[in-house]
Structure formats: C-alpha cells, structure tokens
Design an enzyme around this catalytic site. Sequence first.
Site, PDB file in Angstrom:
ATOM      1  N   ASN A  84      12.839   7.955  -5.717  1.00 44.40           N
ATOM      2  CA  ASN A  84      12.859   6.487  -5.703  1.00 44.40           C
ATOM      3  C   ASN A  84      11.461   5.963  -5.989  1.00 44.40           C
ATOM      4  OD1 ASN A  84      15.578   6.116  -5.035  1.00 44.40           O
ATOM      5  ND2 ASN A  84      15.160   6.467  -2.882  1.00 44.40           N
ATOM      6  N   ASP A 128       2.453  11.186  -5.296  1.00 46.10           N
ATOM      7  CA  ASP A 128       2.754  11.036  -3.869  1.00 46.10           C
ATOM      8  C   ASP A 128       3.166  12.361  -3.239  1.00 46.10           C
ATOM      9  OD1 ASP A 128       5.239  11.265  -5.009  1.00 46.10           O
ATOM     10  OD2 ASP A 128       6.072   9.472  -4.124  1.00 46.10           O
ATOM     11  N   GLY A 135      12.709  12.360  -3.693  1.00 46.18           N
ATOM     12  CA  GLY A 135      11.323  12.824  -3.710  1.00 46.18           C
ATOM     13  C   GLY A 135      11.200  14.294  -4.045  1.00 46.18           C
TER      14      GLY A 135
END
Length: 197
Positions: free
Chosen positions: A31, A58, A81
Amino acid sequence: MRSRTSTSAARSPSDLLADITTAHGLGGKVNPPLRPREDVEALWEYVLDGTVDWVVSDHACCREELKFGEPEDDVFVVRSGFGGTEYLLPGLITEGTKRGLPLGRIAALTSWNPAQRYGLPSKGAIAPGFDADIALVDPGRTWTVRAAESESTQEYTPFEGFELTARVTDTFLRGHHILRAGEVVGEPVGAYLHRPA
C-alpha cells in the site's frame, strides 16, 4: 508557476522498478499498490527533472508465514508490504543510468537529501564530522534477484527474476564493516536515531 516542494518515491524498488505486470506473485501486495508501467515511467520523469528529490525504502519485510495467510493464494489475507532496501541502490543505478541519471544525483537522492529532510546532521556525506556510513557499489555487476540468495530473512520478493546491472558489495555503518563481499559480517551495531524536534 508551480511551487517546488520536497517529494519522495518512498518505496523506491516498488515504485521505480516493478509494475502491475512485472511484480512476482502476491508477495508484491503493498500500500499504495503497484501501478501500471506508464505510472512508473511518469515517476521516473519526476526523478529526472528534480521534482522528486529523495528516494528511500520503507523496507516492510516479514517472513513468509507472516506475509501470506490461509489460503496462501487469497489476496485479501496477504499482508501489505515487503523488503526493498537491498534493491534500492542496484535498482536506481540499473534503471537510472539507462535514463541518464548521474551517479552523483543517485547519491544525493539516497543519502544527502533524505538526511536533510529528516534533520540528521551527521548523515548524508563523506566528510569530517559525518558518520562513516558508506555503501560500495559495483556498477558493472549483472545479477538476477533470487529471494533464496538474499541475506534478508524474508523468503520471497516481488523482484524475483529481475536482472540488475549493479550490486552493493560492501557496507560500512559508522565505520563498522557490516557487509563484506556481499555477506553480512559482525554483530548488529544499528541504533535508533531521534529526529530533532
């Protein structure tokens, strides 16, 4: 005249490398979601023209049993993720140099600019007074991404089978040699960095 603001391709490997047709399997659920190739190319245009001025990862990685639910092929139970840090520099160099992005700009996008954005005065440069955080990259080493060969504990990658033309060979963290000839060495020496108020 539009104003220039700091922007980020926050998940570089996914946003700048993969698209909805190239990511390998449900391990690519993330996302915001992966986009069509034309969106990836539009983002590259913003990197090249300076609108995007920092690129990071990330790195939301987890083991296979945490990523995939039951049944494993149900997109609605797969967690969002995946890890991307190890593909950040190789991916930017592979794809960026094809598009004319200079190596110095890649260094700024991944080090100096993010350090400035987050107020980390000892990061982002190789100079007296800065932490000796250094990644050595072989820009002429072609290799194929294979999750089974990764040093990460993540057992899958949406980049499975991607061919990259650069590879990080060694990494130093505050002067400690933590990746040598592509293999993790020594004890963990990472530390939480408090962002200035």
